[in-house]
Design a protein around this motif. Structure first.
Motif, PDB file in Angstrom:
ATOM      1  N   PRO A 217       6.405 -21.105 -57.916  1.00 20.62           N
ATOM      2  CA  PRO A 217       7.585 -20.816 -58.741  1.00 20.62           C
ATOM      3  C   PRO A 217       7.504 -19.491 -59.491  1.00 20.62           C
ATOM      4  N   VAL A 218       6.303 -18.933 -59.637  1.00 19.66           N
ATOM      5  CA  VAL A 218       6.141 -17.671 -60.359  1.00 19.66           C
ATOM      6  C   VAL A 218       5.917 -16.522 -59.375  1.00 19.66           C
ATOM      7  N   VAL A 219       4.783 -16.543 -58.688  1.00 21.42           N
ATOM      8  CA  VAL A 219       4.441 -15.453 -57.785  1.00 21.42           C
ATOM      9  C   VAL A 219       5.290 -15.503 -56.515  1.00 21.42           C
ATOM     10  N   GLY A 220       5.456 -16.692 -55.967  1.00 24.39           N
ATOM     11  CA  GLY A 220       6.247 -16.828 -54.755  1.00 24.39           C
ATOM     12  C   GLY A 220       7.688 -16.408 -54.955  1.00 24.39           C
ATOM     13  N   ARG A 221       8.272 -16.804 -56.050  1.00 23.64           N
ATOM     14  CA  ARG A 221       9.664 -16.427 -56.328  1.00 23.64           C
ATOM     15  C   ARG A 221       9.791 -14.909 -56.447  1.00 23.64           C
ATOM     16  N   THR A 222       8.821 -14.272 -57.077  1.00 28.42           N
ATOM     17  CA  THR A 222       8.871 -12.820 -57.192  1.00 28.42           C
ATOM     18  C   THR A 222       8.818 -12.158 -55.825  1.00 28.42           C
ATOM     19  N   LEU A 223       7.940 -12.650 -54.949  1.00 26.73           N
ATOM     20  CA  LEU A 223       7.842 -12.090 -53.603  1.00 26.73           C
ATOM     21  C   LEU A 223       9.155 -12.247 -52.839  1.00 26.73           C
ATOM     22  N   VAL A 224       9.800 -13.393 -52.996  1.00 27.30           N
ATOM     23  CA  VAL A 224      11.039 -13.650 -52.268  1.00 27.30           C
ATOM     24  C   VAL A 224      12.182 -12.797 -52.800  1.00 27.30           C
ATOM     25  N   GLU A 225      12.285 -12.668 -54.111  1.00 31.26           N
ATOM     26  CA  GLU A 225      13.441 -12.020 -54.720  1.00 31.26           C
ATOM     27  C   GLU A 225      13.319 -10.500 -54.803  1.00 31.26           C
ATOM     28  N   SER A 226      12.120  -9.958 -54.676  1.00 31.59           N
ATOM     29  CA  SER A 226      11.931  -8.522 -54.863  1.00 31.59           C
ATOM     30  C   SER A 226      12.699  -7.699 -53.830  1.00 31.59           C
ATOM     31  N   PRO A 227      13.294  -6.600 -54.251  1.00 34.17           N
ATOM     32  CA  PRO A 227      13.965  -5.707 -53.297  1.00 34.17           C
ATOM     33  C   PRO A 227      12.994  -5.025 -52.340  1.00 34.17           C
ATOM     34  N   LEU A 228      11.698  -5.062 -52.636  1.00 29.42           N
ATOM     35  CA  LEU A 228      10.706  -4.452 -51.754  1.00 29.42           C
ATOM     36  C   LEU A 228      10.385  -5.325 -50.547  1.00 29.42           C
ATOM     37  N   THR A 229      10.695  -6.609 -50.626  1.00 29.55           N
ATOM     38  CA  THR A 229      10.409  -7.530 -49.525  1.00 29.55           C
ATOM     39  C   THR A 229      11.545  -7.487 -48.516  1.00 29.55           C
ATOM     40  N   ASP A 230      11.192  -7.235 -47.250  1.00 31.63           N
ATOM     41  CA  ASP A 230      12.198  -7.143 -46.193  1.00 31.63           C
ATOM     42  C   ASP A 230      12.337  -8.424 -45.389  1.00 31.63           C
ATOM     43  N   LEU A 231      11.269  -9.203 -45.282  1.00 31.51           N
ATOM     44  CA  LEU A 231      11.289 -10.459 -44.522  1.00 31.51           C
ATOM     45  C   LEU A 231      10.372 -11.447 -45.209  1.00 31.51           C
ATOM     46  N   VAL A 232      10.801 -12.691 -45.272  1.00 33.16           N
ATOM     47  CA  VAL A 232       9.990 -13.767 -45.838  1.00 33.16           C
ATOM     48  C   VAL A 232       9.695 -14.778 -44.740  1.00 33.16           C
ATOM     49  N   THR A 233       8.413 -15.064 -44.521  1.00 30.05           N
ATOM     50  CA  THR A 233       8.015 -16.121 -43.590  1.00 30.05           C
ATOM     51  C   THR A 233       7.254 -17.175 -44.377  1.00 30.05           C
ATOM     52  N   MET A 234       7.686 -18.399 -44.263  1.00 31.53           N
ATOM     53  CA  MET A 234       7.139 -19.469 -45.103  1.00 31.53           C
ATOM     54  C   MET A 234       6.948 -20.736 -44.290  1.00 31.53           C
ATOM     55  N   THR A 235       5.839 -21.421 -44.514  1.00 34.75           N
ATOM     56  CA  THR A 235       5.619 -22.766 -43.990  1.00 34.75           C
ATOM     57  C   THR A 235       5.410 -23.690 -45.176  1.00 34.75           C
ATOM     58  N   GLY A 236       6.204 -24.763 -45.237  1.00 31.97           N
ATOM     59  CA  GLY A 236       6.090 -25.677 -46.359  1.00 31.97           C
ATOM     60  C   GLY A 236       7.131 -26.779 -46.270  1.00 31.97           C
ATOM     61  N   SER A 237       7.400 -27.394 -47.386  1.00 34.77           N
ATOM     62  CA  SER A 237       8.329 -28.523 -47.423  1.00 34.77           C
ATOM     63  C   SER A 237       9.772 -28.046 -47.314  1.00 34.77           C
ATOM     64  N   THR A 238      10.642 -28.956 -46.916  1.00 43.16           N
ATOM     65  CA  THR A 238      12.068 -28.638 -46.861  1.00 43.16           C
ATOM     66  C   THR A 238      12.602 -28.330 -48.253  1.00 43.16           C
ATOM     67  N   ARG A 239      12.098 -29.034 -49.253  1.00 42.13           N
ATOM     68  CA  ARG A 239      12.522 -28.744 -50.632  1.00 42.13           C
ATOM     69  C   ARG A 239      12.204 -27.304 -51.000  1.00 42.13           C
ATOM     70  N   ALA A 240      10.971 -26.875 -50.719  1.00 38.60           N
ATOM     71  CA  ALA A 240      10.588 -25.503 -51.034  1.00 38.60           C
ATOM     72  C   ALA A 240      11.403 -24.509 -50.212  1.00 38.60           C
ATOM     73  N   GLY A 241      11.698 -24.864 -48.963  1.00 35.78           N
ATOM     74  CA  GLY A 241      12.497 -23.991 -48.115  1.00 35.78           C
ATOM     75  C   GLY A 241      13.889 -23.769 -48.666  1.00 35.78           C
ATOM     76  N   ARG A 242      14.488 -24.834 -49.192  1.00 36.45           N
ATOM     77  CA  ARG A 242      15.815 -24.694 -49.792  1.00 36.45           C
ATOM     78  C   ARG A 242      15.771 -23.755 -50.995  1.00 36.45           C
ATOM     79  N   GLU A 243      14.711 -23.884 -51.810  1.00 35.93           N
ATOM     80  CA  GLU A 243      14.588 -23.026 -52.983  1.00 35.93           C
ATOM     81  C   GLU A 243      14.444 -21.564 -52.576  1.00 35.93           C
ATOM     82  N   ILE A 244      13.665 -21.306 -51.533  1.00 36.73           N
ATOM     83  CA  ILE A 244      13.503 -19.940 -51.047  1.00 36.73           C
ATOM     84  C   ILE A 244      14.823 -19.424 -50.477  1.00 36.73           C
ATOM     85  N   TYR A 245      15.527 -20.284 -49.768  1.00 39.28           N
ATOM     86  CA  TYR A 245      16.828 -19.902 -49.209  1.00 39.28           C
ATOM     87  C   TYR A 245      17.775 -19.448 -50.315  1.00 39.28           C
TER      88      TYR A 245
END
Length: 489
Positions: A217-245
């Motif tokens: 919720p802290v570091v992962g969210r920053t990686l996902v939301e940052s304008p520097l990140t061009d692609l996010v690849t994640m393996t995890g729960s569907t709940r976490a996937g929805r949050e990343i989406y």
């Protein structure tokens, strides 16, 4: 002996790798990494901050243009050298996986072998980055379509296969010309950090592969939301996937999400029952049932239901549970909270009408007084609406339901929000063809147990994810297309 980095009181101390430098804990907060087999603390890692994530992304963004400019074959050679390093350290890495994740040693050795294979296959793709030249409607003009890397890739991995999942994403991303920032789950961060150490030894340039530690919720969210990140690849729960989406929606992030599953295991009246029983046990109990492709619900044709169930219960009773270093059939669950989640789902299923045929459940006494243990549990279910047939269990619990026909089995198998994997046992080739058209799952195992191969394509439908991994299609997911109209008129 694990031969981990030295620390206080026998507890190893790890640092993050950012731009080639190891940033130690210092005076900052830390997270304890626990051995799920005995609850001992084996290491501490920095509790990363948004600033740590941003610095790692900046390093990756700076390193990406020269990395992309390097010939692909050279990138492949460096990834191949990393695979060599993984192979040379196989036993040590396997023991680290055992210590942080709790799976039996032989299964951990298999995981490290898979990590090496993922890297080697990725390296082989260096000469397979292909484009197209198309004729133009205009005179003296051509249309060039080439594949280029996205840029900076953020990888978030689950705790069930910490080494293999990191390598599965890292290899193709790097060979394609991307740079990478990894966040492993805080339960199992050591494998990713060790992979980064080996990457340095293999000669991968600073900033190309960075590893941050901390909480999603802290570091992962920053990686996902940052304008520097061009692609996010994640393996995890569907709940976490929805949050990343949702987190990635603001900037329309490109996402590759491998999420949960609820794999049906269909056994028809003409199946090889012994083979089906063996495959079902492997597909359910490997890694204590903590695999997204695990058999999560079994549908048995009524003509063979009694025979299959009796044999399956016999096999389940004979499975050994214990110290992962002793190579039992089933090791530890990852955490106490995960044990409670599985138990709560079984209790919910019983309240809704399921009947227990083999009562396993949490083990808490004697040799199991420390650590997190769950014994195989088998139940019969009459309604497909049962929570046992609809919710992901992720543990050694097996709900069984009878069906009267192949058509009914297909209908009930498809009655789910998930669409990752499915299993079918029958000798009827016509049914095989029907399965390939009627089962709504991205991956189907026909007359065999689970275990995808690196040249295949591991993809989920529905609530099981977006995109996919492995093979030429998985590799292509780390490249985007660029069209150039070339006129020499």
């Amino acid at each position: 002996m694990l031969d981990l980095p030295s620390g206080k009181n026998g507890v190893s101390t790890y640092a993050m790798l950012i731009n080639g430098a190891w940033a130690d804990i210092g005076g900052r907060a830390s997270i304890e990494v626990e051995n799920p087999a005995d609850q001992s603390v084996i290491a501490t890692i920095p509790e990363g901050t948004p600033d740590d994530a941003h610095r790692a992304l900046e390093a990756a963004a700076t390193a990406q243009p020269p990395w992309e400019a390097m010939p692909a074959i050279e990138r492949g050679r460096l990834v191949s050298r990393l695979a060599d390093a993984v192979s040379s350290n196989r036993e040590r890495l396997a023991r680290i996986v055992v210590a942080e994740q709790g799976k039996p040693l032989n299964q951990a050795e298999g995981e490290i072998g898979a990590a090496e294979t993922f890297l080697r296959y990725a390296a082989e793709n260096a000469r397979r980055i292909e484009g197209d030249i198309l004729p133009s409607d205009n005179k003296d003009e051509e249309i060039w379509i080439k594949r280029r890397p996205y840029g900076v890739v953020a990888g978030l991995t689950a705790w069930n296969y910490p080494a293999a999942l990191a390598a599965r994403k890292l290899g193709p991303a790097l060979v394609a010309g991307n740079t990478f920032v990894l966040l492993s789950h805080e339960f199992t961060p050591l494998s990713g950090l060790e992979l980064a150490r080996l990457a340095q030894q293999a000669g991968i340039p600073d900033g190309v592969f960075n590893v941050v530690t901390g909480r999603g919720p802290v570091v992962g969210r920053t990686l996902v939301e940052s304008p520097l990140t061009d692609l996010v690849t994640m393996t995890g729960s569907t709940r976490a996937g929805r949050e990343i989406y949702q987190s990635g929606a603001e900037r329309l992030k490109v996402l590759r999400l491998e999420l949960g599953g609820k794999a049906p295991f269909i056994v028809m009246e003409d199946a090889d029952i012994d083979a089906a029983v063996s495959a079902a046990a492997q597909a359910r109990y490997t890694n204590c049932g903590q695999i997204c492709t695990c058999s999560e619900r079994i549908y048995l044709h009524q003509d063979i239901a009694d025979e299959f169930t009796e044999k399956f219960i016999t096999v389940s009773k004979e499975l050994s549970i214990g110290d992962p270093l002793g190579n039992p059939d089933i090791g530890a669950k990852i955490s106490g909270s995960e044990v409670e989640k599985v138990k709560a789902l079984v209790d919910e299923g019983v309240k809704s009408g399921a009947q227990i045929l083999l009562e396993g459940g949490p083990l808490t006494e004697g040799d199991y007084s420390r650590g997190y243990w769950y014994a195989p549990t088998v139940l019969t279910v009459n309604e497909n609406s049962s929570p046992l047939m609809q919710k992901e269990i992720f543990g050694p619990v097996v709900p069984i339901m009878r069906v009267t026909s192949f058509e009914q089995a297909i209908e009930r198998a498809n009655d789910t929000d998930f669409g990752l994997s499915a299993y079918v046992f029958t000798k009827n080739i016509k049914r095989l063809m029907e399965v390939s058209r009627k089962l709504n799952f991205g991956e189907i195992y026909f007359n065999r147990s689970n275990g995808e191969q690196v040249q295949g394509f591991h993809t989920g439908w529905g609530q099981s994810g977006l995109g996919g991994e492995d093979g030429k299609y998985g590799f292509d997911g780390y490249l985007r297309k660029q069209t150039t109209y070339v006129s020499w008129a």
